[in-house]
Design an enzyme around this catalytic site. Structure first.
Site, short mmCIF file in Angstrom:
data_model
loop_
_atom_site.label_atom_id
_atom_site.label_comp_id
_atom_site.label_asym_id
_atom_site.label_seq_id
_atom_site.Cartn_x
_atom_site.Cartn_y
_atom_site.Cartn_z
CE LYS A 35 3.90 -32.28 7.28
NZ LYS A 35 2.38 -32.38 6.42
CB THR A 36 2.43 -37.03 3.82
OG1 THR A 36 2.65 -35.50 3.96
CG2 THR A 36 0.85 -37.11 3.43
CG ASP A 220 -1.21 -33.53 7.37
OD1 ASP A 220 0.18 -33.35 7.92
OD2 ASP A 220 -1.28 -33.00 6.47
CD GLU A 221 1.22 -29.00 7.66
OE1 GLU A 221 1.71 -28.69 8.32
OE2 GLU A 221 1.49 -28.99 6.44
CD GLN A 251 7.71 -27.60 8.28
OE1 GLN A 251 7.36 -27.13 7.10
NE2 GLN A 251 8.25 -28.78 8.31
NE ARG A 603 9.85 -26.11 2.42
CZ ARG A 603 9.25 -27.12 3.18
NH1 ARG A 603 8.29 -27.88 2.47
NH2 ARG A 603 9.47 -27.44 4.29
#
Length: 718
Positions: A35-36, A220-221, A251, A603
């Site tokens: 995503k980044t 973002d987020e 998330q 993770r």
DNA sequence: TACTATTTAATTTTT
DNA sequence: TTAAATAGTA
């Protein structure tokens, strides 16, 4: 301009997102789906392929770290710096706006930022002025309430009148707090956002300026935005509607802090015609890990729905170990790390994750015992440490002698004989004459204080005068150095013994370096000192000095969000701990716990190990636990149970694995409905112990939750 | 004011 | 158990 790299480095949905036509765009990006990458490439695409000026782009993140990283990656892609692009946190950008338009926002040019610690002090002060008892009105709860109001955009006058006296008092506290902040030019975190929003709403000229300027907004987020942040974004994007939001509903783990996953749905509604793109290809984990994580998160209701997949390896099964107790848990984990490192891996490639920070202790003890270097994330950050805040308060008083918050903080630190009595007099005087504590102190010197107090106050005022004079024309680092030495702060801790004091001296010395490294922006509205102070409030810094040694990483599941490690241990996989007891009462909170589990599992890159302890010592009591429900949500074929190296383990094991949902006593088990002849009907929240000592926690409809010993109580399932 | 005893509560924390 | 906050004492 050759922009082919943009397409070469990306998969199809990523490409679609990066090169989407202007307009509202929602990117649902699963964990590890890049995503980044999409966000940074989209900025690069806008600049290089669409010829957008960096000045017309705004990118918003939640953390300073994320903002820094994004800027770095964009500049690397573009090959030139993009200083003019607005990139930062909601708070940082709001702060920037308020500095430029302080007057229009109804703030003094010298307004200061209150961090949560300062805010709490302020609330305590209000309570005192209102003669309210802190025991009955817990400051933390009040802080929570006030911030909640602000995050929903509610000013004191927006609150409807209530007949409930409790609520009336709360309103009174809120409005007094607000008035006090206004009087002293103080702005708390939530206020930064609300003020900036109101500034845009109320001032057409400013609104137009910003709406025109930012032709492209990227977020973002997005799943972690709260109401005020959502409204903030919506207003900024109102004219061009070119807004790209990237997020993952699975998330969202901060709803307890006001984050609203619903904003994702709202976005689709508020920006009709919004394009939605899903990123589901994962570049991080093995197939088994992804399948397991997918299965767990699939238990949640009302998701947007994504299924992560990979072209990569199937990988090893997830290992599950049933530890005898929390010490065995730690030994097992660290043994595994030892052999992992023995195979030539780095310690820093291992992460030990847990639900609550207290769990780190046992791990730390064992790590210390075997002499393995480790790093614990979380805890106090640099600028939040008491000694640093003291030094900063001195610096604030240099910059603004009338800062009451700073005055209160250090007037008697280190102790110089200005006790509560003297201070009360100063406070009373200040309140009565509507002036700053500093001025009140000066006046009181004339009108008679006891001789001892007079001398002490005089000495303090003299000290501040000296500091202010000496500071003039000096570098920031020299000012910091001056402050910690002349105030006696560093001497105070030098004299103290113990590791804590030593660390404090080191921190204070570190502050001088921090000041030296601080780079003051030329076109900043503020002078260097004020700018540094604002920086300290907005960016709390690292938790620990950067350790270059190769360390095992310990952190809470929340702090692990956004990170990845080849080897991950999810520890404390027990009902009551994870999912946490306090999250099990409401279904919404339980789903959030499940998302947290999903975050934790995803993770892991190569190997995921999950551990639970059959007996756990918690708050000084031993608890018999049952394995977390999340474990039973993982398909069996992905799990490999690790057997204990000790033969006795088989004997110690007491429960039947096939019934991993939990134990059952007299037909009473977790979640079952029960009736008590006094308390009525309720639901079983917790079960522990067995035989005579078996206890249950029941949430009764009428009387709330109670612990009962089964042997002495007339409880039966209904 | 500093030290000591007692009480109390115990998720998670981007700014 | 424990850490922190509060109350009480030298």
């Amino acid at each position: 301009m050759d922009v082919s790299y943009i397409f070469e480095d990306l998969n199809e949905p990523q490409r679609d997102a990066v090169a989407a036509e202007p307009g509202p765009l929602l990117v649902l990006a699963g964990a590890g789906s890049g995503k980044t990458r999409v966000l940074t490439y989209r900025v690069a695409w806008l600049v290089q392929a669409q010829q957008c000026s960096p000045l017309s782009i705004m990118a918003v993140t939640f953390t300073n770290k994320a903002a820094r990283e994004m800027r770095g990656r964009i500049e690397k892609l573009l090959g030139f710096p993009v200083g003019g692009m607005w990139m930062g946190t909601f708070h940082g950008l709001s702060h920037r706006m308020l500095r430029s338009h302080a007057q229009d926002a109804g703030l003094p040019a010298t307004f200061e930022i209150l961090d949560s610690d300062d805010q709490l002090r302020m609330i305590r002060r209000v309570l005192k002025e209102l003669n309210l008892d802190e025991g009955y009105w817990p400051p933390r709860q009040i802080q929570w309430t006030i911030n909640g109001h602000k995050e929903e955009g509610r000013r004191p006058h927006d609150l409807s009148d209530s007949h409930d006296p409790q609520v009336q008092v709360l309103h009174k506290i809120y409005s007094n707090y607000q008035a006090l902040c206004q009087r002293f030019g103080l702005v708390d975190f939530a206020e930064l956002l609300l003020r900036a929003l109101e500034l845009m709403q109320n001032n057409e000229r400013i609104r137009n300026t910003y709406q025109d300027r930012f032709r492209h907004i990227l977020v973002d987020e997005f799943q972690d935005t709260n109401s005020i942040q959502y409204r903030w974004l919506k207003l900024f994007a109102d004219k061009h509607k070119n807004i790209t939001v990237v997020g993952d509903d699975d998330q969202c783990v901060y709803s307890w802090r006001g984050a609203q996953v619903e904003n994702l749905r709202k976005f689709e509604k508020d920006f009709p015609g919004a394009q939605t793109i899903r990123l589901e290809q994962n570049y991080r984990s093995t197939e088994i890990i992804l399948n397991a994580a997918n299965a767990v998160i699939d238990q949640n209701q009302g998701r947007f729905g994504k299924t992560l997949w990979t072209e990569g390896e199937k990988g090893e099964p997830i290992q599950l170990y049933a530890a005898f107790n929390e010490v065995d848990e730690a030994r097992f984990v660290i043994d595994r790390i030892k052999s992992w490192v023995g195979q030539g891996n780095q310690r820093s490639s291992c992460a030990i994750l847990y639900r609550s920070n207290a769990q780190s202790r046992v791990f730390e003890e064992v790590l210390l015992d075997v002499g393995m270097p480790y790093r614990v994330y979380g805890g106090l950050r640099f600028f939040e440490r008491a000694e640093i805040k003291d030094a900063l308060a001195y610096m604030r008083l240099i910059s603004n002698p009338h800062s009451d918050a700073a005055f209160e903080r250090v007037v008697n630190v280190p102790t110089r004989g200005i006790g509560n009595k003297t201070l009360d007099q100063i406070r009373a005087r200040a309140r009565e004459k509507q002036q700053s504590l500093c001025n009140a102190a000066v006046e009181l010197l004339q009108s008679g204080l006891p001789p001892r107090a007079t001398q002490s106050v005089q000495r303090f005022l003299q000290l501040m005068d000296d500091l202010r004079k000496s500071a003039e024309g000096h570098e920031l680092a020299e000012i910091a150095d001056l402050v910690i030495n002349r105030s006696g702060l560093i001497e105070h801790y030098r004299k103290e013994k113990g590791e804590r004091a030593e660390a404090r001296v080191e921190n204070l010395e570190e502050l001088v370096s921090a000041a030296r490294n601080f780079r003051h922006d030329e076109d900043d509205e503020l002078d260097e000192l004020s700018s540094f102070l604002a920086h300290a409030a907005l960016e709390a810094g690292e938790g620990q000095a950067e350790e270059w040694e190769d360390c095992v990483q310990l952190m809470s599941l929340h702090s692990a969000k956004g990170l990845e490690f080849p080897l991950v241990f999810l520890t404390g996989m027990e009902e009551g701990l994870f999912p946490h007891q306090r999250s099990m009462e409401e279904p919404g909170r339980l789903e959030e716990e499940r998302r947290l589990c999903y975050v934790g599992m995803t993770r892991a890159m190569q190997q995921l190990v999950m551990v639970y302890a059959e007996v756990r010592r918690l708050h000084g009591r031993e608890h018999y636990t049952s394995p977390s429900r999340f474990l039973s949500e993982i398909p069996h074929e992905h799990i490999q149970e690790v057997r204990s190296p000790m033969i006795s383990r088989a004997v110690v094991r007491r429960y039947d694995k096939s019934d991993s949902a939990g134990q059952s006593v007299n037909g009473i088990k977790l979640g079952s409905r029960v009736r008590h002849n006094k308390f009525g009907d309720g639901t079983v929240l917790n079960l522990e112990g067995r035989g005579e000592s078996a206890r249950v926690q029941v949430n009764f409809e009428d009387v709330g939750s109670k612990w009962l010993v089964l042997a002495y109580t007339s409880l039966h399932a209904i």
